[in-house]
Design an enzyme around this catalytic site. Structure first.
Site, PDB file in Angstrom:
ATOM      1  N   LYS A  19       0.851  -1.183   0.000  1.00 51.56           N
ATOM      2  CA  LYS A  19       0.000   0.000   0.000  1.00 51.56           C
ATOM      3  C   LYS A  19       0.889   1.236   0.000  1.00 51.56           C
ATOM      4  CE  LYS A  19      -3.599   2.219   2.690  1.00 51.56           C
ATOM      5  NZ  LYS A  19      -4.432   2.067   3.877  1.00 51.56           N
ATOM      6  N   LYS A  65      -2.201  -1.505  -4.006  1.00 50.98           N
ATOM      7  CA  LYS A  65      -3.074  -0.344  -3.932  1.00 50.98           C
ATOM      8  C   LYS A  65      -2.254   0.930  -3.929  1.00 50.98           C
ATOM      9  CE  LYS A  65      -5.869   1.708  -0.400  1.00 50.98           C
ATOM     10  NZ  LYS A  65      -6.410   1.565   0.917  1.00 50.98           N
TER      11      LYS A  65
HETATM   12  C1  PBG Z   1      -7.527   2.815   5.608  1.00 50.70           C
HETATM   13  C2  PBG Z   1      -7.759   2.784   4.137  1.00 50.70           C
HETATM   14  C3  PBG Z   1      -7.589   3.816   3.184  1.00 50.70           C
HETATM   15  C4  PBG Z   1      -8.097   3.316   1.993  1.00 50.70           C
HETATM   16  C5  PBG Z   1      -8.522   2.011   2.222  1.00 50.70           C
HETATM   17  N1  PBG Z   1      -8.286   1.702   3.545  1.00 50.70           N
HETATM   18  C6  PBG Z   1      -7.118   5.203   3.322  1.00 50.70           C
HETATM   19  C7  PBG Z   1      -5.764   5.573   3.731  1.00 50.70           C
HETATM   20  O1  PBG Z   1      -4.883   4.750   3.952  1.00 50.70           O
HETATM   21  O2  PBG Z   1      -5.576   6.778   3.874  1.00 50.70           O
HETATM   22  C8  PBG Z   1      -8.207   4.076   0.704  1.00 50.70           C
HETATM   23  C9  PBG Z   1      -9.252   3.607  -0.247  1.00 50.70           C
HETATM   24  C10 PBG Z   1      -9.588   4.577  -1.313  1.00 50.70           C
HETATM   25  O3  PBG Z   1      -8.971   5.642  -1.452  1.00 50.70           O
HETATM   26  O4  PBG Z   1     -10.521   4.285  -2.076  1.00 50.70           O
HETATM   27  N2  PBG Z   1      -6.229   2.833   6.022  1.00 50.70           N
END
Ligand code: PBG
Length: 308
Positions: free
Chosen positions: A179, A232
């Site tokens: 991520k 992601k």
């Molecule tokens: C929680 C999380 C996030 C997303 C999914 N789980 C946000 C972040 O890390 O700031 C983002 C999903 C999206 O932008 O559609 N940590």
């Protein structure tokens, strides 16, 4: 001769369930995406299933936040309620829960934080302990898969062990293995009401510049027992998706995130391109790059478009 074919089974629909609302509320930067009450989330889930989708991914917006993310692992928390209601109404639908603390922490970070003056850091092991409690409470409510999205170290092993010890050996884990600290999460933070109140997430999310590190992160999660690996965001990281799929040969998911969604919506609204054609092209590229599962806010529309 077409090599890459899309179907409803490729897509997972994210749902934002809020403890604070009765009426569905549209997210400003994400036309057509709503915060939902538990009752409306059940309706959405049922609709998704009838359209041919196999799975939904739940995010919770609790009524109260604190510095221990108490509402994240409460047996009667918003996600736990929603899981029970959806599994009762629609037992065949696979229910995945996002396991993170940012929506439940008053400071909006994904873990327990310690501040000294200007600086702060996230306490890894203290955060993992709370993530474990959260994942177990989701499994106890009936979640089929838990999806830790926090990026702490060692959380997959800790969650796997706790699930097994407490009788949830059938609950799977989708790890957000790779991520990136991304500009494209902007609209999500409005949707989930989780913007960090200080600092940013770069100490625990990955640097966009690092491809080899992404593979090391994924390797750890494979070793620790992840069933599905997730990459992601999606489009800026197709190379990473491809490398993760090739290297590990595990079921691999990709999250086409909120900012990527908002960008296409905005472009289509301005008449730059046709929304449906653009979305189908993007989804085809994700699958061609190795995605077995695609999390997307267009999942319901795609169920229809890919049937035609
Ligand atoms: C929680 C999380 C996030 C997303 C999914 N789980 C946000 C972040 O890390 O700031 C983002 C999903 C999206 O932008 O559609 N940590």
């Amino acid at each position: 001769m077409r090599e890459t074919k899309l179907s409803a089974h490729d897509f997972v629909l994210p749902l934002f369930v809020s403890e604070k609302i009765e009426q569905r509320r549209e997210i400003r930067s994400m036309p057509g995406v709503f915060q939902l009450s538990v009752r409306d989330a059940v309706d959405e889930a049922r609709q998704a299933y009838e359209l041919g989708l196999q799975a939904v991914l739940l995010f919770g917006i609790p009524a109260t936040k604190d510095e221990a993310a108490t509402a994240a692992y409460h047996a009667d928390g918003i996600v736990q309620q929603a899981v029970r209601a959806i599994k009762t109404a629609c037992p065949q639908l696979v229910v995945i829960t996002d396991v993170c603390l940012c929506e439940y922490m008053s400071h909006g970070h994904c873990g327990v934080t310690q501040r000294d003056g200007e600086h702060f850091h996230v306490l890894n092991d203290e955060s993992v302990a709370l993530l474990v409690k959260t994942a177990v409470s989701h499994a106890a409510a009936g979640a089929d898969l838990v999806a830790p999205s926090d990026m702490m170290d060692g959380r997959i092993a800790a969650i796997r062990q706790a699930l097994d010890e407490q009788g949830f050996d059938q609950t799977g884990i989708i790890s957000y293995a790779v991520k990136f600290a991304s500009a494209f999460y902007g609209p999500f933070r409005e949707a989930a009401e989780s913007p960090p109140q200080f600092g940013d997430r770069r100490t625990y999310q990955m640097d966009a510049a690092n491809g080899d590190e992404a593979l090391r992160e994924a390797a750890l999660d494979v070793e620790e027992g992840a069933d599905i690996l997730m990459v992601k965001p999606a489009l800026p990281y197709l190379d990473i998706l491809w490398r993760v799929r090739e290297r590990f040969g595990k079921p691999t998911a990709v999250y086409h995130v909120s900012g990527e969604f908002a960008m296409v919506k905005a472009g289509a609204e301005k008449g730059c391109f046709d929304e449906r054609a653009a979305v189908l092209e993007i989804m085809t590229s994700l699958k061609r790059a190795g995605a077995d599962v695609i999390v997307t806010y267009w999942a319901k529309e795609l169920a229809g478009w890919t049937r035609e």
